[in-house]
Design a protein around this motif. Structure first.
Motif, PDB file in Angstrom:
ATOM      1  N   ASP A 160      20.602  15.723  -2.650  1.00 38.75           N
ATOM      2  CA  ASP A 160      21.468  16.755  -3.220  1.00 38.75           C
ATOM      3  C   ASP A 160      20.655  17.904  -3.824  1.00 38.75           C
ATOM      4  O   ASP A 160      21.204  18.955  -4.158  1.00 38.75           O
ATOM      5  CB  ASP A 160      22.413  16.164  -4.268  1.00 38.75           C
ATOM      6  N   ILE A 161      19.335  17.724  -3.950  1.00 42.94           N
ATOM      7  CA  ILE A 161      18.482  18.812  -4.434  1.00 42.94           C
ATOM      8  C   ILE A 161      18.430  19.928  -3.404  1.00 42.94           C
ATOM      9  O   ILE A 161      18.296  21.113  -3.750  1.00 42.94           O
ATOM     10  CB  ILE A 161      17.056  18.285  -4.717  1.00 42.94           C
ATOM     11  N   TYR A 162      18.541  19.561  -2.111  1.00 42.68           N
ATOM     12  CA  TYR A 162      18.494  20.540  -1.019  1.00 42.68           C
ATOM     13  C   TYR A 162      19.773  20.402  -0.186  1.00 42.68           C
ATOM     14  O   TYR A 162      19.757  19.806   0.900  1.00 42.68           O
ATOM     15  CB  TYR A 162      17.265  20.311  -0.141  1.00 42.68           C
ATOM     16  N   PRO A 163      20.895  20.921  -0.659  1.00 43.55           N
ATOM     17  CA  PRO A 163      22.181  20.685   0.011  1.00 43.55           C
ATOM     18  C   PRO A 163      22.285  21.252   1.421  1.00 43.55           C
ATOM     19  O   PRO A 163      23.041  20.736   2.236  1.00 43.55           O
ATOM     20  CB  PRO A 163      23.190  21.361  -0.931  1.00 43.55           C
ATOM     21  N   GLU A 164      21.518  22.310   1.733  1.00 49.47           N
ATOM     22  CA  GLU A 164      21.604  22.945   3.050  1.00 49.47           C
ATOM     23  C   GLU A 164      20.393  22.630   3.934  1.00 49.47           C
ATOM     24  O   GLU A 164      20.266  23.189   5.020  1.00 49.47           O
ATOM     25  CB  GLU A 164      21.727  24.465   2.903  1.00 49.47           C
TER      26      GLU A 164
END
Length: 317
Positions: free
Chosen positions: A257-261
């Motif tokens: 979730d730190i890098y959602p994309e």
């Protein structure tokens, strides 16, 4: 649009270590890759006549998709020329370093601005002759040490011709404790250890039922881990740093979730790790990891437990 770099394998080793034999094994191997091999001299390479399609100047075309080019000019120039080849850019490149050269010069050349975005080091493999390495002295010994220092994977060739005590002495005298070493004969090295896991891992990752596999006469083990939950990247990095030295290759994609994309991409070759991120728009956000190890040496259940503990919200046991 982001360019996918062409992977490069550098083969190094002192004179007589078995580099040409390894190249012959690659050129005659069933690897399914469109490989371009850069060598200093065609003379010693024994290409199966059934594979030979044609020869024009310093280029030999092979029926199995390989192209063998003689490395006669500047390496950067040769690499740039390959990009404009009539048959298109290579899928994979193997470079044989001269027996009396330091492979770090090739590695540095691949970092030049002209080529660094389109070529990428996949692995550096150094061969040593188990029969003669202990006899090297002076400048020759320093050169051999430089070749070993640059290696991701070390192939100890002609291992059957020396005693176990002598093999241990070579390990003690020449190699770092963390070195990934394959003891073999006739340069018989599994190609899935030499080459990128890209094709192999894709096949494994696309299969929901395939978790374990074996290769190369049962000596090597392919292992697959996956999770549909978000991954704690900090915990993951800690686990990867402590992987046993008998794991030779690993490739993984992970979601957090730190890098959602984006997805986190991992490549492990020997003791070298490369972490990166790229855009990912597929609905399937499944984290997956493929590893190749020496089957009998690695406790995969312990590694699975460590990876399971990297799932966000998990409780460390």
């Amino acid at each position: 649009m982001k360019i996918t770099p062409v992977p490069v394998c550098v083969i190094s080793g002192f004179l007589g270590a078995g580099k040409t034999t390894l190249l012959n094994n690659i050129l005659n191997g069933d690897h399914g890759l469109n490989i371009t091999v850069l060598v200093n001299d065609f003379g010693a390479i024994d290409i199966d006549s059934q594979l030979l399609a044609k020869q024009e100047g310093n280029t030999i075309s092979l029926k199995n998709g390989c192209i063998c080019c003689s490395l006669q000019n500047d390496l950067v120039f040769e690499l740039q020329a390959l990009l404009s080849h009539p048959d298109g850019p290579p899928e994979y490149i193997v470079i044989e370093a001269s027996g009396v050269s330091d492979p770090s010069k090739i590695i540095n050349a691949l970092k030049y601005p002209q080529v660094r975005d389109v070529f990428q080091i996949d692995s550096v493999v150094t061969l040593i002759d188990a029969q003669t390495i202990q006899d090297l002295e002076g400048d020759v010994k320093h050169l051999a040490m430089s070749q070993l220092d640059a290696a991701d994977i070390i192939v100890m060739n002609k291992a059957a011709d020396v005693s176990k005590a002598d093999l241990k002495r070579i390990h003690d005298d020449w190699l770092y404790p963390s070195a990934r070493v394959i003891e073999t004969n006739y340069s018989d090295v599994p190609l899935d250890i030499l080459f990128s896991l890209s094709g192999q891992s894709k096949a494994l990752m696309d299969s929901s039922n395939h978790k374990h596999g074996h290769s190369h006469k049962g000596l090597f083990h392919t292992w697959h881990w996956k999770s549909d939950q978000q991954i704690d990247v900090t915990k993951l990095r800690s686990v990867i740093r402590t992987l046993p030295k008998d794991i030779y290759r690993a490739k993984g994609v992970f979601f957090s979730d730190i890098y959602p994309e984006e997805r986190v991409v991992l490549q492990v070759v020997g003791a070298r790790q490369e972490w990166s991120k790229d855009q990912y728009q597929n609905q399937d956000r499944q984290s997956q990891l493929v590893m190749i190890s020496m089957k009998k040496e690695v406790d995969m259940s312990a590694i699975q437990e460590q990876l399971d503990n990297c799932v966000q919200g998990s409780i460390v046991k």
